[in-house]
Design a protein around this motif. Structure first.
Motif, PDB file in Angstrom:
ATOM      1  N   ASP A 150      38.612  45.001  41.053  1.00 53.64           N
ATOM      2  CA  ASP A 150      37.934  45.411  39.814  1.00 53.64           C
ATOM      3  C   ASP A 150      37.978  44.148  38.857  1.00 53.64           C
ATOM      4  N   VAL A 151      39.179  43.081  38.849  1.00 54.39           N
ATOM      5  CA  VAL A 151      39.132  42.200  38.100  1.00 54.39           C
ATOM      6  C   VAL A 151      38.017  41.119  38.333  1.00 54.39           C
ATOM      7  N   ALA A 152      37.766  40.998  39.596  1.00 56.91           N
ATOM      8  CA  ALA A 152      36.858  40.002  40.062  1.00 56.91           C
ATOM      9  C   ALA A 152      35.225  40.568  39.955  1.00 56.91           C
ATOM     10  N   GLY A 153      35.221  41.912  40.114  1.00 57.32           N
ATOM     11  CA  GLY A 153      33.814  42.783  39.745  1.00 57.32           C
ATOM     12  C   GLY A 153      32.876  42.562  40.909  1.00 57.32           C
ATOM     13  N   VAL A 154      33.511  42.271  42.184  1.00 57.13           N
ATOM     14  CA  VAL A 154      32.589  42.245  43.448  1.00 57.13           C
ATOM     15  C   VAL A 154      33.453  42.693  44.407  1.00 57.13           C
ATOM     16  N   PRO A 155      32.875  43.346  45.498  1.00 55.35           N
ATOM     17  CA  PRO A 155      33.583  43.987  46.572  1.00 55.35           C
ATOM     18  C   PRO A 155      34.412  42.910  47.233  1.00 55.35           C
ATOM     19  N   PHE A 156      35.625  43.263  47.693  1.00 53.24           N
ATOM     20  CA  PHE A 156      36.468  42.307  47.975  1.00 53.24           C
ATOM     21  C   PHE A 156      36.966  42.856  49.739  1.00 53.24           C
ATOM     22  N   PHE A 157      37.235  44.266  49.696  1.00 50.23           N
ATOM     23  CA  PHE A 157      37.679  44.955  50.947  1.00 50.23           C
ATOM     24  C   PHE A 157      36.751  45.971  51.441  1.00 50.23           C
TER      25      PHE A 157
END
Length: 416
Positions: A150-157
């Motif tokens: 959420d902090v990054a604002g892009v999908p991580f997982f």
């Protein structure tokens, strides 16, 4: 002191105070009140176990330990920032990118707990296994990982049948997190040495050639002259060791150098040249004969090194053994223990580094055959991250590795 990554905000406040000499200025830059900034520094000093800043007249200056830690904190935060920028670029290049996604400089918003979760998930491919590795509950790790996303604002997982996969963006940021963690670990070790308790570490990736004499000799010398230093020697395939090196899990790699350089972010340092030779057991029919041709060895079963190794590359690309009407290769292996045992069983032939089997030659278990080869010299040396700054303890072990190489110990090294 602890090896866990300290609070990132605390480290930012410390760094800004060291740079400006003012807690007030650091508080303003970090968007904190002055009391909160003062408390952040105190908590970091408590975690590190020693004062990092001292007031002199109207300015704060780093203590000797603080001066060491400044460089490590700067490098760690730079790694995180570079990782965040690379992650956003990777996300923009991906098919799932949406306009307005991603937060610039999101590395300023992440927490140490989120980074630990990311690194653990990257290493295990599972929220459950990551939780077990960190001694936390699975929901705790899952929340930390998703809050980082959420902090990054892009999908991580991405959830898969076999577990959890990291997106390209997450892989890029995980690399920055791992390198940041490595810098802070080195910072703790430098502070320990400054305080008279050197419990430094060195994790060395060792390819087969260096394991026989170079690494044991250097390791023994290091242990003999230190008390708390711990050395870890890791075996593995070159590709695996190189990845671990680039991710900060290894400090250095020793073995045959690659041409061209294997990656832009690593440096190769040659130590000496070594020769590849065709060898057999002393009882082999060709042993002791003069001026043997390569063709004569093809009448016997060959043990070939894997193609990905320098010896295997020479066998297939220079000698072109695969172009023969019928390949003599019956076994493929890079294990010296297996090779020595198999060669004693029959009339096998192989190609291997002379330095790697120097002990076997001296003990009469293997002998080089008199086969003239060209272009069979290869460079042996150290590989490390270009940005890596070894601690004093690590630098000492590097020197011992250099001194233990045949070029420095007086052993005659054949060259082309």
């Amino acid at each position: 002191m602890t090896e866990a990554l300290p609070n990132l905000r605390h480290m930012r406040v410390f760094l800004e105070t060291a740079r400006t000499g003012s807690v007030s200025a650091a508080a303003e830059r970090c968007l904190l009140s002055q009391p909160a900034a003062t408390q952040a520094i105190a908590r970091l000093e408590a975690e590190v176990g020693t004062p990092l800043l001292v007031r002199r007249t109207r300015r704060f200056s780093p203590t000797p330990a603080g001066a060491l830690f400044v460089g490590r904190v700067e490098a760690a935060l730079d790694h995180l920032h570079h990782g965040a920028r690379t992650a956003l670029r990777a996300a923009r290049d991906g098919a799932t990118w949406r306009a307005g996604s991603g937060r610039a400089a999101f590395d300023h918003l992440v927490t140490a707990a989120q980074l630990r979760a990311l690194i653990a998930v990257a290493g295990s491919g599972s929220f459950t296994l990551a939780a077990q590795a960190l001694g936390l509950s699975q929901p705790t790790i899952h929340r930390a990982a998703r809050s980082l996303e959420d902090v990054a604002g892009v999908p991580f997982f991405q959830t898969t049948v076999s577990g959890v996969e990291l997106t390209a963006a997450a892989q890029a940021f995980a690399l920055g997190a791992k390198l940041a963690q490595s810098e802070i670990r080195q910072g703790f070790e430098e502070i320990g040495r400054e305080l008279g308790d050197d419990r430094g570490t060195f994790t060395l990736g060792s390819l087969p050639l260096a394991r026989t004499t170079i690494v044991p000799r250097a390791t023994h010398a290091m242990i003999a002259e230190t008390q708390g230093v711990q050395l870890r020697v890791v075996d593995g395939r070159y590709s695996e060791l190189l990845r671990s090196l680039r991710e900060g899990e290894l400090d250095c790699l020793i073995g045959a150098l690659r041409s061209p350089d294997p990656a832009e972010d690593v440096t190769q340092e040659p130590l000496f040249d070594d020769l590849l030779a065709i060898v057999a057991h002393p009882r082999h029919p060709l042993a002791g004969r003069a001026e043997i041709s390569v063709e004569e060895t093809l009448a016997y079963p060959w043990v070939a090194p894997p193609k990905s190794t320098p010896a295997g590359s020479y066998l297939y690309e220079t000698l072109r053994i695969q172009d023969r009407p019928r390949t003599p290769v019956r076994v493929v292996s890079s294990s010296l223990v297996f090779l020595r045992g198999l060669m004693a069983e029959g009339d096998y032939v192989t190609i291997v580094s002379l330095h790697q089997i120097s002990t076997e030659i001296a003990d009469g278990h293997l002998v080089p055959l008199d086969v003239a080869l060209t272009g069979n010299a290869r460079s042996i040396g150290l590989t490390y991250r270009t940005s890596w700054r070894p601690t004093a303890t690590q630098a000492r072990f590097l020197d011992l590795l250099r001194q233990s190489s045949p070029a420095e110990t007086g052993r005659k090294i054949p060259t082309q």
